[in-house]
Design a protein around this motif. Sequence first.
Motif, PDB file in Angstrom:
ATOM      1  N   LEU A  36       0.828  -1.199   0.000  1.00  0.00           N
ATOM      2  CA  LEU A  36       0.000   0.000   0.000  1.00  0.00           C
ATOM      3  C   LEU A  36       0.867   1.255   0.000  1.00  0.00           C
ATOM      4  N   ALA A  37       1.906   1.270   0.799  1.00  0.00           N
ATOM      5  CA  ALA A  37       2.809   2.426   0.847  1.00  0.00           C
ATOM      6  C   ALA A  37       3.500   2.615  -0.502  1.00  0.00           C
ATOM      7  N   ALA A  38       3.921   1.510  -1.127  1.00  0.00           N
ATOM      8  CA  ALA A  38       4.575   1.596  -2.439  1.00  0.00           C
ATOM      9  C   ALA A  38       3.600   2.122  -3.483  1.00  0.00           C
ATOM     10  N   LEU A  39       2.363   1.636  -3.457  1.00  0.00           N
ATOM     11  CA  LEU A  39       1.354   2.094  -4.411  1.00  0.00           C
ATOM     12  C   LEU A  39       0.994   3.565  -4.186  1.00  0.00           C
ATOM     13  N   GLN A  40       0.913   3.979  -2.933  1.00  0.00           N
ATOM     14  CA  GLN A  40       0.622   5.383  -2.645  1.00  0.00           C
ATOM     15  C   GLN A  40       1.771   6.269  -3.122  1.00  0.00           C
ATOM     16  N   ALA A  41       2.993   5.828  -2.929  1.00  0.00           N
ATOM     17  CA  ALA A  41       4.146   6.596  -3.405  1.00  0.00           C
ATOM     18  C   ALA A  41       4.128   6.691  -4.929  1.00  0.00           C
ATOM     19  N   ARG A  42       3.829   5.570  -5.578  1.00  0.00           N
ATOM     20  CA  ARG A  42       3.758   5.562  -7.055  1.00  0.00           C
ATOM     21  C   ARG A  42       2.615   6.452  -7.550  1.00  0.00           C
ATOM     22  N   ASN A  43       1.477   6.402  -6.824  1.00  0.00           N
ATOM     23  CA  ASN A  43       0.335   7.248  -7.172  1.00  0.00           C
ATOM     24  C   ASN A  43       0.713   8.729  -7.054  1.00  0.00           C
ATOM     25  N   GLN A  44       1.405   9.078  -5.992  1.00  0.00           N
ATOM     26  CA  GLN A  44       1.834  10.468  -5.787  1.00  0.00           C
ATOM     27  C   GLN A  44       2.810  10.895  -6.899  1.00  0.00           C
ATOM     28  N   GLU A  45       3.710   9.980  -7.253  1.00  0.00           N
ATOM     29  CA  GLU A  45       4.687  10.262  -8.317  1.00  0.00           C
ATOM     30  C   GLU A  45       3.971  10.497  -9.660  1.00  0.00           C
ATOM     31  N   LEU A  46       3.010   9.646  -9.978  1.00  0.00           N
ATOM     32  CA  LEU A  46       2.261   9.792 -11.233  1.00  0.00           C
ATOM     33  C   LEU A  46       1.414  11.068 -11.233  1.00  0.00           C
ATOM     34  N   ALA A  47       0.821  11.395 -10.086  1.00  0.00           N
ATOM     35  CA  ALA A  47       0.035  12.629  -9.982  1.00  0.00           C
ATOM     36  C   ALA A  47       0.936  13.840 -10.203  1.00  0.00           C
ATOM     37  N   ASP A  48       2.135  13.807  -9.643  1.00  0.00           N
ATOM     38  CA  ASP A  48       3.095  14.890  -9.821  1.00  0.00           C
ATOM     39  C   ASP A  48       3.512  15.008 -11.290  1.00  0.00           C
ATOM     40  N   GLN A  49       3.776  13.869 -11.937  1.00  0.00           N
ATOM     41  CA  GLN A  49       4.133  13.882 -13.360  1.00  0.00           C
ATOM     42  C   GLN A  49       2.989  14.436 -14.200  1.00  0.00           C
ATOM     43  N   PHE A  50       1.759  14.063 -13.859  1.00  0.00           N
ATOM     44  CA  PHE A  50       0.593  14.550 -14.582  1.00  0.00           C
ATOM     45  C   PHE A  50       0.473  16.067 -14.451  1.00  0.00           C
ATOM     46  N   LEU A  51       0.627  16.585 -13.237  1.00  0.00           N
ATOM     47  CA  LEU A  51       0.536  18.037 -13.025  1.00  0.00           C
ATOM     48  C   LEU A  51       1.639  18.781 -13.770  1.00  0.00           C
ATOM     49  N   ARG A  52       2.834  18.224 -13.769  1.00  0.00           N
ATOM     50  CA  ARG A  52       3.944  18.849 -14.506  1.00  0.00           C
ATOM     51  C   ARG A  52       3.673  18.839 -16.009  1.00  0.00           C
ATOM     52  N   ALA A  53       3.140  17.740 -16.519  1.00  0.00           N
ATOM     53  CA  ALA A  53       2.827  17.647 -17.949  1.00  0.00           C
ATOM     54  C   ALA A  53       1.731  18.647 -18.318  1.00  0.00           C
ATOM     55  N   GLN A  54       0.728  18.786 -17.456  1.00  0.00           N
ATOM     56  CA  GLN A  54      -0.328  19.764 -17.707  1.00  0.00           C
ATOM     57  C   GLN A  54       0.235  21.182 -17.711  1.00  0.00           C
ATOM     58  N   ALA A  55       1.092  21.495 -16.756  1.00  0.00           N
ATOM     59  CA  ALA A  55       1.695  22.826 -16.689  1.00  0.00           C
ATOM     60  C   ALA A  55       2.548  23.095 -17.926  1.00  0.00           C
ATOM     61  N   GLU A  56       3.292  22.098 -18.364  1.00  0.00           N
ATOM     62  CA  GLU A  56       4.124  22.249 -19.552  1.00  0.00           C
ATOM     63  C   GLU A  56       3.255  22.481 -20.786  1.00  0.00           C
ATOM     64  N   MET A  57       2.146  21.751 -20.869  1.00  0.00           N
ATOM     65  CA  MET A  57       1.231  21.918 -21.996  1.00  0.00           C
ATOM     66  C   MET A  57       0.631  23.333 -21.995  1.00  0.00           C
ATOM     67  N   GLN A  58       0.247  23.828 -20.840  1.00  0.00           N
ATOM     68  CA  GLN A  58      -0.301  25.184 -20.745  1.00  0.00           C
ATOM     69  C   GLN A  58       0.755  26.224 -21.126  1.00  0.00           C
ATOM     70  N   ASN A  59       1.986  26.026 -20.676  1.00  0.00           N
ATOM     71  CA  ASN A  59       3.067  26.949 -21.038  1.00  0.00           C
ATOM     72  C   ASN A  59       3.333  26.931 -22.541  1.00  0.00           C
ATOM     73  N   THR A  60       3.325  25.738 -23.131  1.00  0.00           N
ATOM     74  CA  THR A  60       3.544  25.623 -24.574  1.00  0.00           C
ATOM     75  C   THR A  60       2.424  26.309 -25.333  1.00  0.00           C
ATOM     76  N   ARG A  61       1.190  26.091 -24.900  1.00  0.00           N
ATOM     77  CA  ARG A  61       0.043  26.731 -25.549  1.00  0.00           C
ATOM     78  C   ARG A  61       0.145  28.258 -25.424  1.00  0.00           C
ATOM     79  N   ARG A  62       0.502  28.748 -24.238  1.00  0.00           N
ATOM     80  CA  ARG A  62       0.631  30.196 -24.024  1.00  0.00           C
ATOM     81  C   ARG A  62       1.723  30.782 -24.920  1.00  0.00           C
ATOM     82  N   ARG A  63       2.890  30.085 -24.999  1.00  0.00           N
ATOM     83  CA  ARG A  63       3.977  30.575 -25.863  1.00  0.00           C
ATOM     84  C   ARG A  63       3.550  30.582 -27.326  1.00  0.00           C
ATOM     85  N   ALA A  64       2.841  29.548 -27.751  1.00  0.00           N
ATOM     86  CA  ALA A  64       2.369  29.489 -29.142  1.00  0.00           C
ATOM     87  C   ALA A  64       1.384  30.617 -29.423  1.00  0.00           C
TER      88      ALA A  64
END
Length: 181
Positions: A36-64
């Motif tokens: 459970l701890a490993a899955l929660q850590a992996r879930n947190q890691e994936l959520a962080d990656q998702f938020l970073r990808a969303q932020a990068e997409m918004q920045n790319t859209r804004r620059r374009a």
Amino acid sequence: MPDNIQNESDLPQDNGAANDSTTAAPAPDQDLSTQLAALQARNQELADQFLRAQAEMQNTRRRADEEMAKARKYAVESFADSLLPVCDSLEAGLAHADLSAEQIRQGAEATLRQLKAALERNKVLEINPPAGTKFDPHQHQAISVVPAEQEANTVVTVLQKGYLIADRILRPALVTVTAPK
């Protein structure tokens, strides 16, 4: 049994580590809580990656969007820059009041060559069909139809040149065409 194994001594030997009873299996509750701890850590890691990808997409859209706005705002910059020498030539010609008619004509012709070169550099091309060219309604506008000694529906004279910008008609050529026989 596979062909290359002759007897049981050729089989890989099991050292018994997997069946060693001295290794204690983790308690079921401890194993589940570790998973459970490993899955929660992996879930947190994936959520962080998702938020970073969303932020990068918004920045790319804004620059374009910013680049598109700048491109629209300054789209004519190159064209205007190529016309500045034409303006300079006209001003220089007007600054000389004591020029002969021939000198003025030569200056006007040179300035016209500069203007045509500037237009061509910016993909603005003349439509000036020679007499006898088949009438093309996509590039020509017939002003009048006249009887002539050439094939029907062909250009007789050009009253005003037309222009293309890239492959789009900026202004059709105004022409007279031959009447059908």
